[in-house]
Write a protein that holds these residues in place. Structure first.
Motif, short mmCIF file in Angstrom:
data_model
loop_
_atom_site.label_atom_id
_atom_site.label_comp_id
_atom_site.label_asym_id
_atom_site.label_seq_id
_atom_site.Cartn_x
_atom_site.Cartn_y
_atom_site.Cartn_z
N ALA A 1 -34.50 -14.88 58.11
CA ALA A 1 -34.07 -13.50 58.30
C ALA A 1 -35.25 -12.54 58.28
N THR A 2 -36.19 -12.77 57.38
CA THR A 2 -37.38 -11.92 57.32
C THR A 2 -38.21 -12.06 58.58
N THR A 3 -38.36 -13.29 59.06
CA THR A 3 -39.12 -13.53 60.29
C THR A 3 -38.46 -12.84 61.48
N VAL A 4 -37.13 -12.93 61.55
CA VAL A 4 -36.41 -12.26 62.64
C VAL A 4 -36.61 -10.74 62.57
N GLY A 5 -36.61 -10.20 61.36
CA GLY A 5 -36.85 -8.77 61.21
C GLY A 5 -38.23 -8.37 61.71
N LEU B 1 -48.11 -1.77 60.21
CA LEU B 1 -48.29 -2.76 59.14
C LEU B 1 -47.50 -2.35 57.89
N GLY B 2 -47.31 -1.03 57.69
CA GLY B 2 -46.47 -0.58 56.58
C GLY B 2 -45.03 -1.03 56.74
N VAL B 3 -44.50 -0.89 57.95
CA VAL B 3 -43.12 -1.34 58.21
C VAL B 3 -43.02 -2.85 58.02
N CYS B 4 -44.00 -3.59 58.54
CA CYS B 4 -43.98 -5.05 58.38
C CYS B 4 -44.04 -5.44 56.90
N LEU C 1 -42.93 -3.66 54.38
CA LEU C 1 -41.62 -3.36 53.80
C LEU C 1 -40.61 -4.45 54.12
N LEU C 2 -40.66 -4.98 55.34
CA LEU C 2 -39.74 -6.06 55.71
C LEU C 2 -40.02 -7.32 54.88
N VAL C 3 -41.30 -7.62 54.69
CA VAL C 3 -41.65 -8.80 53.88
C VAL C 3 -41.24 -8.58 52.42
N LEU C 4 -41.48 -7.39 51.89
CA LEU C 4 -41.08 -7.10 50.51
C LEU C 4 -39.57 -7.15 50.35
N GLY C 5 -38.85 -6.68 51.40
CA GLY C 5 -37.39 -6.77 51.35
C GLY C 5 -36.92 -8.21 51.29
N GLY C 6 -37.56 -9.09 52.10
CA GLY C 6 -37.23 -10.51 52.05
C GLY C 6 -37.55 -11.12 50.69
#
Length: 334
Positions: free
Chosen positions: A126-130, A317-320, A322-327
């Motif tokens: 899911a994180t990768t897809v995001g 890179l900030g958005v990326c 955040l996505l990784v931290l969310g995962g």
């Protein structure tokens, strides 16, 4: 109609941005968001009025991109093989091949996660897809707006036609890629002359360590040998990069005419990024593109997008992150 409000709002932002300055990546993002929200609103509205057709549209909205992704992966891999065969194994020539293999890798990860139903693997998938979805959205925005930007009409009046250099063959010979730029520059020059302008053609490019003369001199010689008037050519012979092409050319134009207007010529795959750089460098001009071999376009476009993506690295890179931290948070609390 309220469902279309977000799409309308982003389209308004897009129109205002284009009116303010066409050379902004924000225009591409606003257009992309307008299209996404417009499609979602259209499917939702259709589903409320015609449930069956709404269901069909919703399924198509999911299935077609999925099939398109598989087809795109195959195309990129085939193109990558062509690039390696025709241009060699330099890292820049491997981009389309690596992108295609990367897409297949993500698909394989998703299938494995769904089949095995492992919580950790599902979170990773899911994180990768995001991450891939975010980058893919920006890439589509970039390609879509670059296509539109490349078809904007050339301004009717200009004082200079600036042709950007791209390297020489054997240290002195103009290669086909650069010849394409020069021929497009000549065409733009002739059109401006026909409209009543009297522009100068500025060739821009310095001398690399493996070159026998500055690129701008070889470019000027190429044009003169084909009948272009030598007295209408100005040479900028100090630059080593596109940024320097634009900055040094701007200095020459401003010195001769502080109120100058220009048209900058490069290859079509490079036109939009060059426009972004021209805006940053303060160049008062539109950028137009010359034709490029079809097999060269995918890898070149991926390279251009990567450069634009990293030019806005704080946001992207900030958005990326955040996505990784969310995962990672989901993994922690699962």
């Amino acid at each position: 109609m309220l469902a279309y409000a977000p799409a309308g709002l982003f389209f308004l932002f897009f129109c205002l941005g284009v009116r303010r300055d066409r050379r902004r990546f924000g225009n591409a993002v606003h257009l992309g968001l307008a299209v996404v929200f417009g499609l979602l609103a259209a499917v939702g509205t259709l589903g409320r009025s015609h449930p069956l057709w709404g269901l069909v549209a919703g399924v198509a909205l999911f299935v077609l991109p999925a099939l398109g992704t598989v087809v795109l992966a195959g195309f990129l891999i085939a193109n990558g093989v062509t690039m390696v065969r025709k241009e060699g194994r330099r890292p820049a020539n491997l981009l389309s091949l690596l992108a295609g293999l990367g897409i297949l890798g993500v698909i394989a990860l998703l299938i494995t996660a769904v089949v095995r139903q492992t919580a950790g693997l599902l979170v990773i998938a899911a994180t990768t897809v995001g991450l891939v979805g975010y980058v893919a959205f920006l890439f589509l925005c970039f390609v879509g707006y670059a296509f539109l930007y490349g078809r904007l009409p050339v301004r009717r009046q200009a004082d200079y036609v600036v042709v950007l250099g791209s390297g020489l063959i054997g240290g002195s010979k103009v290669p086909p890629l650069l010849a394409s730029r020069l021929e497009r520059g000549r065409t733009v020059y002739e059109r401006l002359m026909a409209r009543g302008s009297a522009p100068l053609l500025l060739t821009s490019g310095g001398q690399g360590p493996d070159e026998k003369l500055p690129e701008s001199h070889a470019m000027a010689d190429y044009l003169v040998e084909r009948g272009f008037p030598a007295d209408r050519i100005v040479r900028e012979d100090r630059s080593r990069t596109t940024e320097e092409n634009l900055r040094f050319s701007r200095a020459l134009m401003e010195e001769a005419n502080p109120d100058y207007r220009c048209v900058v010529v490069t290859n079509n795959y490079h036109a939009f990024r060059a426009a972004l750089m021209a805006r940053k460098a303060g160049v008062n001009g539109q950028v137009v593109g010359s034709p490029t071999a079809a097999y060269f376009w995918p890898s070149a476009t991926i390279r251009e997008f990567a450069a634009v993506f990293l030019a806005h690295k704080v946001v992207n890179l900030g958005v990326c992150l955040l996505l990784v931290l969310g995962g990672a948070l989901i993994w922690w609390v699962r």
